[in-house]
Design an enzyme around this catalytic site. Structure first.
Site, PDB file in Angstrom:
ATOM      1  N   LYS A  64       0.399  -1.331  -0.187  1.00  0.00           N
ATOM      2  CA  LYS A  64       0.130  -0.178  -0.087  1.00  0.00           C
ATOM      3  C   LYS A  64       1.217   1.299   0.216  1.00  0.00           C
ATOM      4  CE  LYS A  64      -0.172   0.567   4.967  1.00  0.00           C
ATOM      5  NZ  LYS A  64      -0.634   0.589   6.410  1.00  0.00           N
ATOM      6  N   TYR A 296      15.092  30.964   4.952  1.00  0.00           N
ATOM      7  CA  TYR A 296      13.850  31.602   5.901  1.00  0.00           C
ATOM      8  C   TYR A 296      13.894  31.531   6.914  1.00  0.00           C
ATOM      9  CZ  TYR A 296      11.805  30.988   1.204  1.00  0.00           C
ATOM     10  OH  TYR A 296      11.502  30.715  -0.543  1.00  0.00           O
TER      11      TYR A 296
HETATM   12  C1  LIG Z   1      -3.165  -4.055   8.440  1.00  0.00           C
HETATM   13  C2  LIG Z   1      -2.259  -3.722   8.527  1.00  0.00           C
HETATM   14  N1  LIG Z   1      -1.381  -5.484   8.295  1.00  0.00           N
HETATM   15  C3  LIG Z   1      -0.468  -5.061   8.422  1.00  0.00           C
HETATM   16  C4  LIG Z   1       0.456  -3.831   7.984  1.00  0.00           C
HETATM   17  C5  LIG Z   1       1.779  -4.249   8.024  1.00  0.00           C
HETATM   18  O1  LIG Z   1       2.512  -3.276   8.623  1.00  0.00           O
HETATM   19  P1  LIG Z   1       3.869  -2.944   9.388  1.00  0.00           P
HETATM   20  O2  LIG Z   1       4.209  -2.106   8.173  1.00  0.00           O
HETATM   21  O3  LIG Z   1       4.557  -2.832  10.914  1.00  0.00           O
HETATM   22  O4  LIG Z   1       4.547  -4.796   8.587  1.00  0.00           O
HETATM   23  C6  LIG Z   1      -0.788  -2.509   7.909  1.00  0.00           C
HETATM   24  C7  LIG Z   1       0.709  -1.520   8.131  1.00  0.00           C
HETATM   25  O5  LIG Z   1      -0.028  -0.201   8.342  1.00  0.00           O
HETATM   26  C8  LIG Z   1      -1.811  -2.868   8.150  1.00  0.00           C
HETATM   27  O6  LIG Z   1      -2.395  -1.877   8.365  1.00  0.00           O
END
Ligand SMILES: Cc1ncc(COP(=O)(O)O)c(C=O)c1O
Length: 413
Positions: A64, A296
């Site tokens: 993601k 700035y």
């Molecule tokens: C539902 C879910 N599962 C797994 C993960 C993966 O987590 P990590 O990056 O700590 O492995 C995330 C990331 O936020 C998540 O939202």
């Protein structure tokens, strides 16, 4: 490759097209600010994580948020090649983008609203997460519209207090899902949940969450559901809680070579290597007298005659403005600190008595073994987590992929 249903040709073709546009180039040829992405390191990270899995658990690479800023499709292809049986996304749009890039393997997406797109996701054979009755009803409607059963994963809130059905709603959701399965509208492929504090080993919420998940799974199975995958562990759960591995772990940040937290350990402790290096050639180098205000607001004033170097990276690129006066940067062989404010497109470092030339390289972060800071160093400097440092690198920064094709000496999965 065991369990891989993806069409590597499709994804690889997209990747190839992408690489036509993004090449490493020689000195003076490359983009001014760039994120080098080491896909061989990503594959090695996936393999290192898989070696830790217990009881035959499979690995989901969480891709993601544009692969945590690394580029979703190239990272997805690399992760599949290294044996990631599943991919995970937050939004359905991300999952559909994987399908559009040619990926045909198991994909779960978990952040849903009534707007969906439910039918498109079901038609694309994406597993949809269901946290409540409203979502199950939409999955059923989508299945009827798409003319195929929806692959549904039921999510229990075992204590995170975010997404997922609360314990009071779980029996009714499970019963409704079982009925929808019996009617041929859905196939319940998974039962899952998410940990709240696994990045703080020993946190008192962990044991109750493990117990609540075991109960949720037992209730689902007692109701007649036969999920293909039961899963709970994110990266910290994967690294520290073998009892949370179940059938599948959902690893995100560790796939990209970062540790979830200092308490969990360093990347090296787990054989992980950071995948992203953020670098830029110096855009200007100049001598200035003492007492010269910098950037700035003049929050930095040169303590004496000195050399200032300009780096073409700013908050529009994802360099946190909070790094003003604190972000570490490797220039001319030494760590420097961002002098004064980070602006939208640029910031300054004070080289003191050292010498550098326009075009010399500034490295903001990388794996750390070339003496450069890491994303964790930036996280510490600005009071955030490594996750945010890499994920926020913006779309203006070209991702330059290395190790796209596995070395012939790499293991075959
Ligand atoms: C539902 C879910 N599962 C797994 C993960 C993966 O987590 P990590 O990056 O700590 O492995 C995330 C990331 O936020 C998540 O939202």
């Amino acid at each position: 490759m065991a369990g891989r249903r993806s069409g590597p040709g499709g994804c690889a073709a997209t990747l190839g097209a992408m690489n036509d546009h993004v090449t490493a180039g020689g000195p003076g040829e490359g983009p001014p600010l760039r994120a080098d992405i080491d896909l061989a390191a990503l594959r090695a990270n996936v393999r290192a994580l898989r070696r830790r899995l217990t009881g035959g658990a499979a690995l989901m690479a969480v891709v993601k948020a544009d692969g945590y800023g690394h580029g979703m499709v190239p990272c997805a292809v690399a992760a599949r090649r290294a044996g990631a049986r599943w991919l995970g996304t937050a939004t359905p749009w991300e999952a559909l983008a994987l399908r559009a890039a040619g990926d045909t393997g198991p994909v779960l997406c978990w952040l849903w609203t009534p707007d969906g797109p439910w039918r498109e996701a079901v038609a694309a054979d994406v597993d949809v997460s269901v946290s409540g009755r409203w979502a199950l009803d939409l999955a059923v409607a989508a299945a009827r519209a798409a003319g195929r059963p929806a692959r549904v994963q039921l999510k229990a809130d075992t204590g995170l207090g975010r997404n997922g059905a609360p314990p009071a709603d779980w029996p009714a959701l499970v019963a409704a899902a079982r009925a929808a399965e019996a009617a041929g509208d859905v196939r319940v492929t998974g039962v899952w949940s998410h940990l709240a504090c696994a990045d703080e080993p020993g946190h008192p919420s962990i044991a109750p969450q493990l117990a609540a998940f075991a109960e949720a799974v037992a209730a689902a199975e007692a109701a007649g559901l036969t999920p293909e995958v039961r899963h709970l562990a994110n990266s910290p759960g994967t690294l520290t809680l073998p009892e949370a591995h179940y059938d599948l772990v959902r690893t995100g940040v560790s796939v990209y070579g970062l540790s979830p937290s200092a308490e969990v350990g360093t990347p090296e402790d787990f054989g992980l290597r950071p995948v992203m290096t953020l670098r830029a050639p110096l855009a200007q180098v100049k001598r200035v007298p003492g007492g010269h205000g910098v950037s700035y607001g003049h929050h930095y004033t040169t303590p004496g005659p000195t050399t200032l170097a300009l780096v073409g990276a700013g908050y529009a690129d994802g360099v946190p403005r909070h790094a003003s006066g604190s972000g570490p940067v490797l220039v001319a062989g030494k760590w420097r600190t961002v002098a004064g404010r980070v602006a939208m497109d640029q910031f300054v470092v004070d080289l003191g008595g050292d010498v550098a030339e326009v075009g010399d390289e500034a490295v903001l972060f990388g794996p750390g073994d070339g003496g450069e800071p890491t994303a964790e160093d930036w996280a510490r400097a600005v009071g955030t987590i490594g996750y945010e440092i890499v994920t926020r690198i913006g779309p203006r920064v070209p991702r330059v992929y290395h190790g796209v094709e596995p070395d012939p000496r790499e293991p075959v999965d």
